[in-house]
Design a protein around this motif. Structure first.
Motif, short mmCIF file in Angstrom:
data_model
loop_
_atom_site.label_atom_id
_atom_site.label_comp_id
_atom_site.label_asym_id
_atom_site.label_seq_id
_atom_site.Cartn_x
_atom_site.Cartn_y
_atom_site.Cartn_z
N SER A 16 36.41 51.68 13.55
CA SER A 16 36.27 52.38 12.51
C SER A 16 37.72 52.32 11.75
N LYS B 141 26.28 55.04 14.77
CA LYS B 141 25.98 56.59 14.98
C LYS B 141 26.75 57.50 16.15
N LYS C 239 29.10 46.47 10.52
CA LYS C 239 28.40 47.31 11.33
C LYS C 239 28.64 48.74 11.06
N TYR C 240 27.31 49.18 11.43
CA TYR C 240 27.29 50.96 11.26
C TYR C 240 27.17 51.34 12.99
N PRO D 191 31.30 53.54 9.84
CA PRO D 191 31.39 52.21 9.31
C PRO D 191 32.41 51.31 10.25
N GLN E 106 33.15 45.43 2.69
CA GLN E 106 32.03 46.08 3.07
C GLN E 106 31.82 45.82 4.77
N PRO E 107 31.76 46.93 5.54
CA PRO E 107 31.58 47.05 7.09
C PRO E 107 30.80 46.12 7.47
N THR F 251 27.11 58.60 10.82
CA THR F 251 27.10 57.36 10.78
C THR F 251 28.34 56.90 10.40
#
Length: 624
Positions: free
Chosen positions: A459, A481, A478-479, A489, A475-476, A487
């Motif tokens: 992160s 949880k 992966k996300y 990124p 843009q990330p 959520t």
């Protein structure tokens, strides 16, 4: 499936249930009538006591901490060192002069075939050498008698219960076994190495080290030994209710319970006459010790098991135990020569080297360096490195590189070369997605990727603690949880830049919202600032009334609560000399104060001792 089959399966599942009844209830007859009790308060009290008994009977959950894992890893390393020392000692015993008399059992024809004339062709010399080894194994199996079990795979449960059956052997016992030609299988293999060395054949003693694993396999498997148990099976709860006595059920009763057939107890059971059985020695079908003989015609080492089949001579794949073998494991295979030089030859004997690597030290970041440093003290030095050693190293490297993509999904987990998406961790991602193979599974076809394409993602806050910041507008990859944050990124390292802090302006240190300064890495120190870690740095800064900020270097996590860890202060570089001088003066003052307090306490203690001695002297003079 028929209705009868489904009914029987349901019955078996129902019988396996633990109803959790107290002992007082279980001891009663199943159809015994109980008087009706209308006292509801007493019933509620009994229900509460039963519930408390159920809670007390619950086994505590086995929690594995980082300290437990560290202890097991250290036990694994120590056991590896001890077994290696055991191999060196046994190899030294095999060189004893008293064992040269073993060559008396070898026919002259075998001796001549082992040392074939160099004038003959390479094919003839190789064939003669192989046939001589097979004949020598047959001779050895006729003369040596196995009388007890050898080394086997250890278990932590067996160590805790002290049920290891292996007895230590001294050198005198070893020489007695050589004279009587009897003992365990391991001793027989070691004496076979002595026999080959007495025939002037270059021979290695090979040992598959049965080390204690550093993994946790579960509480059920930890507490029991893999040996065959002769105890009766545990009683079923329903059978206990229907049983007229408290005696344990035999094997036939357990079979009736599984097949749901009624059984009738006999008041006078008929027992067969006792039969004297010969003691059985349970050993793994694969050896723990064996030999490697150097074939001069082919310039290679030939593996041989003196108690194995003739087809296993020169076939390393015949020495690997199966994964279901509870008595033998193949993790480390070391071979030692008569001169004492050792070599790791595990790659030669295992067809799935990267699978057993999960049980070796190489799976840890420090494991390869530790193992190489350990073996470097025992292997052949570089100044006496031979051509045969170079040929063997090339062969082992070729075997390692020739291993392809595993066909089993479980073997791909933590594989050092290949990876699939289902085995990725939360902070791992494959980039770029260039597959190198495919694997057919029940869910369909899954792509296999090289492990070098697996990258770590974190992160933005985690990258900030590593001294990097995420590039704007990126843009990330992966996300993830999280229960508390939702959520999150995640970004890769190539999506971040080095953090550049604000410089010190007018001797004022930049601070965060809490009045401190983040200093997780060295590059986060502002330009024109000085990080002072002296114990009296903050007190000196307050005395000098200079601008400073406490340095937050990390966070301490305890009971899911994070607390900042402070390490010194950050001030302007112009104040460095003044800050150090004042801090040194405060430290000297503190030492002087501590010295005075210690001196004062010493005088008081000495005065107390003198007073006690005077009182003792007066009492002795008056009452002695």
């Amino acid at each position: 499936m028929s209705n009868e089959e489904s009914f029987s399966e349901d019955e078996e599942d129902w019988l396996d249930l633990d109803l959790g009844q107290p002992a007082a209830i279980k001891s009663k007859t199943l159809f015994e009538e109980q008087p009706l009790d209308l006292n509801t308060e007493q019933n509620v009290y009994l229900d509460e006591t039963i519930a408390q008994q159920k809670k007390s009977l619950k086994k505590p959950a086995l929690r594995i901490t980082a300290a437990d894992r560290k202890i097991r890893l250290q036990i694994h390393q120590m056991h590896l060192l001890c077994l290696t020392y055991h191999l060196c000692i046994r190899n030294l015993w095999c060189n004893d002069e008293a064992l040269k008399n073993l060559s008396r059992i070898v026919p002259p024809g075998i001796k001549a075939s082992l040392h074939c004339s160099s004038q003959k062709s390479q094919m003839i010399r190789n064939k003669s050498f192989q046939q001589a080894l097979v004949a020598l194994c047959e001779v050895w199996k006729r003369h040596f008698k196995i009388t007890r079990s050898g080394l086997r795979k250890p278990w932590y449960g067996a160590l805790q219960n002290d049920t290891l059956s292996y007895e230590p052997v001294s050198k005198e016992d070893f020489l007695k076994a050589a004279k009587a030609l009897e003992g365990d299988r391991d001793t027989g293999s070691q004496l076979f190495v002595s026999l080959l060395r007495s025939l002037d054949v270059p021979t290695r003693l090979v040992f598959s080290l049965q080390t204690l694993s550093f993994r946790f396999v579960g509480a059920s498997a930890e507490g029991r030994s893999p040996q065959i148990s002769t105890d009766s099976p545990p009683q079923d709860s329903l059978e206990y209710l229907f049983s007229p006595s408290d005696s344990s059920s035999d094997s036939t009763a357990s079979k009736r319970r599984r097949t749901l057939k009624p059984g009738f107890s006999s008041s006078s059971p008929v027992h067969a006459s006792p039969v004297l059985e010969k003691p059985q020695f349970i050993d793994s079908p694969k050896p723990v010790f064996w030999a490697e003989v150097f074939n001069t015609s082919m310039q290679k080492w030939v593996c041989i098991d003196p108690f194995g089949d003739a087809s296993s001579v020169g076939k390393p794949s015949r020495f690997e135990p199966s994964s279901s073998d509870t008595l033998n494991q193949m993790t480390y295979v070391f071979a030692v020569e008569s001169s004492g030089y050792m070599k790791d030859v595990t790659r030669r004997y295992t067809s799935r080297y990267y699978r057993i690597m999960r049980n070796r030290l190489e799976m840890f970041p420090f494991g390869s360096d530790w193992l190489n440093l350990f073996l470097s003290k025992l292997k052949r030095p570089q100044d006496i490195y031979r051509d045969s050693d170079a040929i063997e190293d090339a062969e082992l490297l070729r075997l390692e590189q020739a291993e392809g993509i595993p066909k089993n999904i479980q073997d791909l987990k933590d594989h050092p070369i290949f990876a699939i998406e289902r085995h990725l961790r939360k902070n791992e991602v494959i980039d770029p997605k260039k597959s190198c193979g495919r694997l057919s599974t029940k869910k369909g076809v899954e792509l296999v990727y090289p492990r070098k394409y697996v990258k770590l993602v974190f992160s933005a806050d985690r990258w900030y603690r590593k001294g990097r910041v995420v590039k704007p507008g990126i843009q990330p990859l992966k996300y993830a949880k999280d229960k508390a944050k939702g959520t999150i990124p995640l970004y890769g390292e190539e999506q971040t830049d080095l953090y550049i802090p604000k410089p010190v302006v007018a001797n004022v240190v930049p601070k965060n919202a809490y009045g401190n300064i983040d200093l997780y890495t060295s590059n986060m120190l502002p330009y024109g600032a000085y990080h002072c870690t002296h114990a009296f740095a903050e007190k000196s800064a307050k005395l000098l009334e200079m601008d400073y900020a406490r340095a937050v270097t990390s966070f301490d996590f305890h009971k899911r609560i994070s607390r900042p860890h402070y390490d010194g202060i950050v001030v302007s570089k112009k104040y460095k000399e003044a800050l150090l001088q004042v801090a040194s003066g405060l430290e000297w003052t503190q030492e002087e104060e501590t010295h005075k307090q210690n001196f004062k306490m010493g005088v008081q203690l000495w005065k107390r001792i003198i007073s006690g001695l005077r009182i003792r002297q007066r009492i002795m003079e008056e009452y002695s």
